[in-house]
Write a protein that holds these residues in place. Sequence first.
Motif, short mmCIF file in Angstrom:
data_model
loop_
_atom_site.label_atom_id
_atom_site.label_comp_id
_atom_site.label_asym_id
_atom_site.label_seq_id
_atom_site.Cartn_x
_atom_site.Cartn_y
_atom_site.Cartn_z
N ALA A 105 -0.04 7.22 -10.53
CA ALA A 105 -1.15 7.27 -11.69
C ALA A 105 -2.17 6.13 -11.59
N CYS A 106 -1.50 4.96 -11.31
CA CYS A 106 -2.33 3.81 -11.27
C CYS A 106 -3.26 3.87 -10.12
N LEU A 107 -2.87 4.45 -9.03
CA LEU A 107 -3.69 4.63 -7.65
C LEU A 107 -4.84 5.41 -7.88
N ASP A 108 -4.48 6.61 -8.65
CA ASP A 108 -5.40 7.44 -8.97
C ASP A 108 -6.46 6.85 -10.19
N GLY A 109 -5.77 6.05 -10.85
CA GLY A 109 -7.00 5.30 -11.75
C GLY A 109 -7.84 4.34 -10.93
N PHE A 110 -7.15 3.75 -9.96
CA PHE A 110 -7.94 2.85 -9.15
C PHE A 110 -8.81 3.42 -8.21
N VAL A 111 -8.85 4.30 -7.66
CA VAL A 111 -9.68 5.13 -6.67
C VAL A 111 -10.88 5.51 -7.67
N ALA A 112 -10.42 6.22 -9.00
CA ALA A 112 -11.67 6.84 -9.77
C ALA A 112 -12.45 5.65 -10.04
N ALA A 113 -11.83 4.32 -10.44
CA ALA A 113 -12.73 3.45 -10.99
C ALA A 113 -13.49 2.76 -9.95
N GLY A 114 -13.19 3.03 -8.76
CA GLY A 114 -14.01 2.22 -7.64
C GLY A 114 -13.73 0.73 -7.66
N GLY A 115 -14.49 -0.29 -6.88
CA GLY A 115 -13.95 -1.75 -6.97
C GLY A 115 -12.79 -1.64 -5.93
N ALA B 48 -6.48 -10.43 -0.08
CA ALA B 48 -7.35 -11.17 -0.90
C ALA B 48 -8.62 -11.67 -0.41
N ARG B 49 -8.72 -11.84 0.79
CA ARG B 49 -9.71 -12.17 1.30
C ARG B 49 -10.94 -11.19 1.92
N ASN B 50 -10.20 -9.77 2.12
CA ASN B 50 -11.08 -8.84 2.70
C ASN B 50 -11.15 -7.73 2.10
N LEU B 51 -10.35 -7.36 0.98
CA LEU B 51 -10.06 -5.93 0.51
C LEU B 51 -11.53 -5.74 0.10
N ALA B 52 -12.15 -6.57 -0.93
CA ALA B 52 -13.34 -6.08 -1.57
C ALA B 52 -14.59 -5.74 -0.61
N ARG B 53 -14.37 -6.56 0.66
CA ARG B 53 -15.50 -6.15 1.34
C ARG B 53 -15.36 -5.15 2.52
N SER B 54 -14.19 -4.49 2.40
CA SER B 54 -13.79 -3.49 3.36
C SER B 54 -14.20 -2.22 2.64
N GLY B 55 -14.36 -2.11 1.55
CA GLY B 55 -14.87 -0.76 0.71
C GLY B 55 -13.78 0.23 0.41
N ALA B 56 -12.61 -0.44 0.59
CA ALA B 56 -11.29 0.50 0.20
C ALA B 56 -11.05 0.21 -1.24
N ARG C 255 -14.16 -1.90 10.93
CA ARG C 255 -13.09 -0.80 11.19
C ARG C 255 -12.92 0.14 9.93
N VAL C 256 -12.36 -0.75 8.95
CA VAL C 256 -11.75 -0.08 7.78
C VAL C 256 -13.03 0.58 6.84
N ARG C 257 -14.00 -0.25 6.98
CA ARG C 257 -15.45 0.20 6.29
C ARG C 257 -15.97 1.37 6.77
N ALA C 258 -15.94 1.28 8.02
CA ALA C 258 -16.67 2.29 8.96
C ALA C 258 -15.85 3.92 8.69
N ALA C 259 -14.61 3.53 8.49
CA ALA C 259 -13.85 4.58 8.29
C ALA C 259 -13.61 5.25 6.98
N ARG C 260 -14.49 4.82 6.16
CA ARG C 260 -14.54 5.23 4.66
C ARG C 260 -13.11 5.20 3.90
N THR C 261 -12.51 4.24 4.14
CA THR C 261 -11.37 4.26 3.64
C THR C 261 -11.21 4.04 2.29
N ASP C 262 -10.19 5.08 1.53
CA ASP C 262 -9.73 4.88 0.19
C ASP C 262 -8.81 4.07 -0.04
N ILE C 263 -7.54 4.13 0.68
CA ILE C 263 -6.55 3.41 0.42
C ILE C 263 -5.90 2.81 1.86
#
Length: 274
Positions: A44-54, A195-203, A172-180
Amino acid sequence: MHNVGGQTSEVSKTSEVYSAREERRGVRILGVWVDDVTYEDMLACLDGFVAAGGAHQVATVNPEFVIAARRDPEFQAILNAADLCLPDGVGLLWAGRILGRPLRQRVTGSDGVWHIAGLAARRGYRLFLLGAAPGVAEEAARRLCDRYPGLVIAGTYAGSPAIEEEDAIVERVRAARTDILLVAYGHPRQEKWLARNLARSGAAVGIGVGGALDFIAGVAVRAPRWMQRLGVEWLYRLWREPWRWRRMLALPQFAGLVLLERLRSGRQTKVGGH
Ligand code: UDP
């Protein structure tokens, strides 16, 4: 066993409950927050996270993490800033009981990845498997897809947690349009990497999964279920991977510190009560 389908309404309800930090239910164990969640709550949390973006970081906390965090303030801060800290370790459940705030269930990274793959297949979330030895993420992806036809693997890559590689991996992660994004670099490296990279990876979600890809790919073998149920999975791991003995000294240390904490809080309650 890993199919948790058919719980959508329950899932969306809990996602609201866990969406805001102040509403999180859990326990602080020796300075590290641990969420009191079930597998369904996690999904449920993961669903919420994907829906919220960020970007949302998820940690699979166990007693080794807690002991490492006591010596590594950066690691501790990352865990306490994470959006979800799964109770991955029977020692945490024991500690919760001793401290008078029991956790309902153990939620492991190793089983959790199967559940997450099921969710991803149902929702169409794109999963990226990063880390482990070369070939392991690919084999894990193959097995996950076998179990969940329709699962979209956005990418797999071993890479390394070295700083010099980060930009290329993020790309790579960004180009792959990763959600999780699942990261298997072991703790605390995988948490620091995220912590360093998640935000800029687009996931939308990044999870440190430790040895989970090794288990899924079959290059490491988990303890039999009866040992897991008895809470002695650590004993099996020590037998299979004896080189872990030094790291596993964290377990008695953890137990001792929890008991001390319990004694201290008991004394405080008594003093406060008079
Ligand atoms: N690993 C990796 N690169 C590294 C260090 C570790 O890919 O530089 C992988 C390793 O192959 C294994 C996982 O990270 O798949 C660590 O598993 P472990 O069970 O040791 O995780 P921990 O308990 O430390 O979180």
